[in-house]
Design an enzyme around this catalytic site. Sequence first.
Site, PDB file in Angstrom:
ATOM      1  N   ARG A  87      27.261 -18.020  38.898  1.00  0.00           N
ATOM      2  CA  ARG A  87      28.225 -17.473  39.857  1.00  0.00           C
ATOM      3  C   ARG A  87      29.100 -18.570  40.453  1.00  0.00           C
ATOM      4  O   ARG A  87      30.306 -18.369  40.682  1.00  0.00           O
ATOM      5  CB  ARG A  87      27.487 -16.710  40.956  1.00  0.00           C
ATOM      6  CG  ARG A  87      26.889 -15.379  40.490  1.00  0.00           C
ATOM      7  CD  ARG A  87      25.971 -14.786  41.535  1.00  0.00           C
ATOM      8  NE  ARG A  87      26.629 -14.644  42.822  1.00  0.00           N
ATOM      9  CZ  ARG A  87      25.993 -14.376  43.964  1.00  0.00           C
ATOM     10  NH1 ARG A  87      24.677 -14.233  43.960  1.00  0.00           N
ATOM     11  NH2 ARG A  87      26.662 -14.245  45.088  1.00  0.00           N
ATOM     12  N   ARG A 103      14.808 -14.627  37.157  1.00  0.00           N
ATOM     13  CA  ARG A 103      14.779 -13.881  38.423  1.00  0.00           C
ATOM     14  C   ARG A 103      16.217 -13.636  38.869  1.00  0.00           C
ATOM     15  O   ARG A 103      16.824 -14.484  39.524  1.00  0.00           O
ATOM     16  CB  ARG A 103      14.025 -14.661  39.493  1.00  0.00           C
ATOM     17  CG  ARG A 103      12.555 -14.906  39.149  1.00  0.00           C
ATOM     18  CD  ARG A 103      11.899 -15.767  40.209  1.00  0.00           C
ATOM     19  NE  ARG A 103      10.487 -15.988  39.927  1.00  0.00           N
ATOM     20  CZ  ARG A 103       9.692 -16.749  40.676  1.00  0.00           C
ATOM     21  NH1 ARG A 103      10.187 -17.349  41.745  1.00  0.00           N
ATOM     22  NH2 ARG A 103       8.424 -16.900  40.358  1.00  0.00           N
ATOM     23  N   ASP A 143      19.347 -12.154  40.973  1.00  0.00           N
ATOM     24  CA  ASP A 143      19.558 -11.903  42.398  1.00  0.00           C
ATOM     25  C   ASP A 143      19.922 -10.453  42.672  1.00  0.00           C
ATOM     26  O   ASP A 143      20.171  -9.669  41.752  1.00  0.00           O
ATOM     27  CB  ASP A 143      20.694 -12.793  42.928  1.00  0.00           C
ATOM     28  CG  ASP A 143      20.315 -14.258  42.978  1.00  0.00           C
ATOM     29  OD1 ASP A 143      19.116 -14.558  43.094  1.00  0.00           O
ATOM     30  OD2 ASP A 143      21.223 -15.095  42.904  1.00  0.00           O
TER      31      ASP A 143
END
Length: 245
Positions: free
Chosen positions: A198, A50, A52
């Site tokens: 990230r 999934r 972002d």
Amino acid sequence: MTRFALRVEYDGRPFMGWQRQKHGPSVQAALEEAVFRVTGERAAVHAAGRTDAGVHGLGMRAHVDIAKPIAPFRLMEALNARVRPAPVAVLECVEVADDWHARFSCLGRSYEYRIVNRRAPLTWEAGLAWQVPQPLDDAAMAAAAAMLVGRHDFTTFRSAHCQADSPVRTLDVLSVERVGERIAVRAAARSFLHHQVRSMVGCLALVGMGRWSAEDVRVALEARDRAQLGLNAPPDGLFFVSAVY
């Protein structure tokens, strides 16, 4: 009912992420609407991950169950025609066993994070890479990245909204490679925590800027505390590359 496995490419800039959202467009919704337009069926499209808002896909794997008889190639061509103008493309479509699942059958996932290390603003790459104007020491970044490889508690590098049962993950690969002004950080693992890539890239960038050392990365990791995170990199440069089955 036939289960089809898809390999999907998408530009994440117009989307709120992969997963269907009430407050904005998603890659999943775009594909599900295309499936409906092709088959007349309301079918869920399940993905390996999934991503972002703003994160891109080079080879996201997904599956969908369709009752209507249709050949894989025809389904791929029809979905690509109906998903327009959304920046989504089905690169591959094959029939798979009924128990094959894009998420739960997945044995590994890989990401690439792209940094453009220059002072001049981005033009065509805006939204497709993270522009860092300060000089980055890629060798120092690579040395720090090596400290994160292996099995660790990645609580520090985990979003406060992460829904995973455990913060422990085994990171198989975290490499840093520079070609000219472009730096690619590549990560591979069986699975990742929300914002893990990230967050790791953000801390590696601090090392590259000389604001952190490799030891600071180790200390942050061992703190198991999100408050010790130095920097969360923006979504722009993150690409889901592939899934392994």
